[in-house]
Scaffold this active site. Structure first.
Site, PDB file in Angstrom:
ATOM      1  N   HIS A  17       0.845  -1.209   0.000  1.00 47.60           N
ATOM      2  CA  HIS A  17       0.000   0.000   0.000  1.00 47.60           C
ATOM      3  C   HIS A  17       0.879   1.258   0.000  1.00 47.60           C
ATOM      4  O   HIS A  17       0.633   2.212  -0.747  1.00 47.60           O
ATOM      5  CB  HIS A  17      -0.875   0.059   1.258  1.00 47.60           C
ATOM      6  CG  HIS A  17      -1.949  -0.981   1.346  1.00 47.60           C
ATOM      7  ND1 HIS A  17      -2.204  -1.700   2.489  1.00 47.60           N
ATOM      8  CD2 HIS A  17      -2.853  -1.403   0.427  1.00 47.60           C
ATOM      9  CE1 HIS A  17      -3.211  -2.520   2.275  1.00 47.60           C
ATOM     10  NE2 HIS A  17      -3.630  -2.367   1.026  1.00 47.60           N
ATOM     11  N   LYS A  41     -15.636  -7.773   3.000  1.00 44.75           N
ATOM     12  CA  LYS A  41     -14.604  -8.129   3.980  1.00 44.75           C
ATOM     13  C   LYS A  41     -15.057  -7.774   5.398  1.00 44.75           C
ATOM     14  O   LYS A  41     -15.680  -6.736   5.607  1.00 44.75           O
ATOM     15  CB  LYS A  41     -13.307  -7.363   3.681  1.00 44.75           C
ATOM     16  CG  LYS A  41     -12.667  -7.700   2.340  1.00 44.75           C
ATOM     17  CD  LYS A  41     -11.428  -6.839   2.129  1.00 44.75           C
ATOM     18  CE  LYS A  41     -10.745  -7.119   0.813  1.00 44.75           C
ATOM     19  NZ  LYS A  41      -9.631  -6.174   0.561  1.00 44.75           N
ATOM     20  N   ARG A  90      -2.317  -5.681  -8.392  1.00 42.12           N
ATOM     21  CA  ARG A  90      -1.247  -6.652  -8.157  1.00 42.12           C
ATOM     22  C   ARG A  90      -1.116  -7.646  -9.313  1.00 42.12           C
ATOM     23  O   ARG A  90      -0.032  -8.007  -9.707  1.00 42.12           O
ATOM     24  CB  ARG A  90      -1.509  -7.429  -6.867  1.00 42.12           C
ATOM     25  CG  ARG A  90      -1.116  -6.667  -5.636  1.00 42.12           C
ATOM     26  CD  ARG A  90      -1.599  -7.362  -4.419  1.00 42.12           C
ATOM     27  NE  ARG A  90      -3.047  -7.568  -4.512  1.00 42.12           N
ATOM     28  CZ  ARG A  90      -3.818  -7.912  -3.518  1.00 42.12           C
ATOM     29  NH1 ARG A  90      -3.303  -8.153  -2.347  1.00 42.12           N
ATOM     30  NH2 ARG A  90      -5.114  -8.045  -3.677  1.00 42.12           N
ATOM     31  N   SER A 128      -3.137  -7.587   2.803  1.00 43.78           N
ATOM     32  CA  SER A 128      -3.425  -7.434   4.237  1.00 43.78           C
ATOM     33  C   SER A 128      -3.824  -8.779   4.833  1.00 43.78           C
ATOM     34  O   SER A 128      -3.483  -9.086   5.983  1.00 43.78           O
ATOM     35  CB  SER A 128      -4.563  -6.431   4.441  1.00 43.78           C
ATOM     36  OG  SER A 128      -4.191  -5.155   3.988  1.00 43.78           O
TER      37      SER A 128
END
Ligand code: PNS
Length: 166
Positions: A17, A41, A90, A128
């Protein structure tokens, strides 16, 4: 004066990040990193904790501010009169979802352009969720999160029962 927003759940902030934030901060006059809710999430850190970690991690970036917003990204971008929404990508697997979000946000608020920054190669694997899993089992996360928040993240994750991988 061009402002961009860099949204995410940042649960917690990783070096991946920070890489995206640092690079994006060089592209705009000001960059607002905004902690938001991802409905898919269940966060391990509160919104306030996530923002506090980000503030520490970005303290040296003069044109970066950290904010929180519980609502639509398109509305937040309008509130800030943002010219761009910056997202890190990513892998190809990120693309389909991010593309859908970008088109949805464009429909809701046509002004900001979504800009995808490819993650730096060394952070391709990092998320994360991975950080939380490693910390949960007492593993070493020092290479994965900014050093200045390492202790806070470790302390917080260790003191809790296993957290959900997001
Ligand atoms: O770091 P993440 O989890 O990939 O970030 C996703 C986030 C929080 C940016 C995304 O879920 C989001 O924009 N949430 C706010 C609500 C919203 O605007 N959703 C998109 C339109 S349905």
């Amino acid at each position: 004066m061009a402002t961009a927003v860099c949204p995410g759940s940042f649960d917690p902030v990783t070096v991946g990040h920070l890489d995206i934030i640092t690079r994006a901060s060089k592209m705009f006059d000001s960059l607002i990193v905004v902690v938001m809710t991802n409905q898919a999430k269940a966060p391990a850190f509160t919104e306030h904790e996530r923002a506090a970690l980000l503030k520490t991690a970005t303290a040296e970036l003069q044109n970066v501010v950290v904010d929180t917003y519980d609502g639509l990204l398109a509305d937040y971008a309008a509130l800030q009169n943002a010219a761009a929404i910056v997202k890190g990508l990513r892998a190809v697997s990120d693309f389909e979802y991010e593309f859908q979000m970008a088109l949805t946000n464009k429909k809701l608020n046509p002004r900001p352009e979504t800009i995808f920054l490819p993650t730096s190669a060394e952070y391709m694997y990092l998320s994360s969720g991975i950080v939380k899993q490693i910390a949960m089992y007492g593993g070493d996360i020092s290479g994965f999160v900014p050093l200045c928040v390492l202790h806070d993240i470790e302390k917080r994750l260790k003191k809790n029962a296993p957290v959900k991988d997001t």
